[in-house]
Design a protein around this motif. Structure first.
Motif, mmCIF file in Angstrom:
data_model
loop_
_atom_site.group_PDB
_atom_site.id
_atom_site.type_symbol
_atom_site.label_atom_id
_atom_site.label_comp_id
_atom_site.label_asym_id
_atom_site.label_seq_id
_atom_site.Cartn_x
_atom_site.Cartn_y
_atom_site.Cartn_z
ATOM 1 N N GLU A 57 26.953 -88.751 -54.370
ATOM 2 C CA GLU A 57 28.302 -89.273 -54.593
ATOM 3 C C GLU A 57 28.175 -90.701 -55.098
ATOM 4 O O GLU A 57 27.566 -91.553 -54.440
ATOM 5 C CB GLU A 57 29.115 -89.248 -53.304
ATOM 6 N N ARG A 59 29.541 -94.303 -55.815
ATOM 7 C CA ARG A 59 30.574 -95.206 -55.287
ATOM 8 C C ARG A 59 30.578 -96.479 -56.127
ATOM 9 O O ARG A 59 29.545 -97.123 -56.269
ATOM 10 C CB ARG A 59 30.288 -95.568 -53.830
ATOM 11 N N GLU A 70 30.726 -86.939 -58.749
ATOM 12 C CA GLU A 70 29.581 -86.557 -57.944
ATOM 13 C C GLU A 70 28.590 -85.949 -58.932
ATOM 14 O O GLU A 70 28.975 -85.173 -59.798
ATOM 15 C CB GLU A 70 29.995 -85.544 -56.880
#
Length: 131
Positions: A57, A59, A70
């Motif tokens: 994932e 960020r 993702e």
């Protein structure tokens, strides 16, 4: 070692020979990332962000970057090891579906080709080689 982490413009081998999405960065792909990177979004990425199934994932490091996808890598154990020792910044190159690792001095330490669909893990630690 990750084949998709160039070192002195060469490519290192981790036992896999594929250049499909989520696998290695071909030298032409690496050249394009360097010459025409497009927008590079700084991300927060640690070894703990890489799941056992290869999914990562992304960020953003800053709120204005918006939502990031993702992504998947074929060798999560190898990427985790690499990130554990990384002390610089990581950027998402959306145009090329790649992660760029940069050291504290601004030198590119490597590129990681990622995919948007999962696949068979084929890192050396899992006895893979090729998928």
């Amino acid at each position: 070692m990750l084949r998709h982490l160039p070192q002195n413009d060469s490519v290192l081998n981790d036992g896999c020979a594929r250049y499909a999405a989520g696998h290695h960065v071909h030298w032409i792909h690496a050249k394009k990332c360097r010459q025409e990177p497009g927008q590079a979004v700084e991300i927060l990425l640690t070894a703990g962000d890489v799941r056992d199934d290869g999914w990562v994932e992304l960020r953003p490091a800053f709120d204005y970057a918006g939502h990031l996808p993702e992504v998947w890598t074929h060798a999560p154990d190898v990427l985790r090891t690499r990130l554990a020792g990384h002390r610089g910044r990581v950027y998402w190159l959306e145009l090329w579906h790649a992660l760029k690792l940069v050291d504290a001095g601004g030198k590119v330490e490597g590129l990681v080709n990622v995919g948007f669909e999962g696949g068979v893990l084929c890192d050396a630690a899992r006895g893979g080689g090729q998928a």
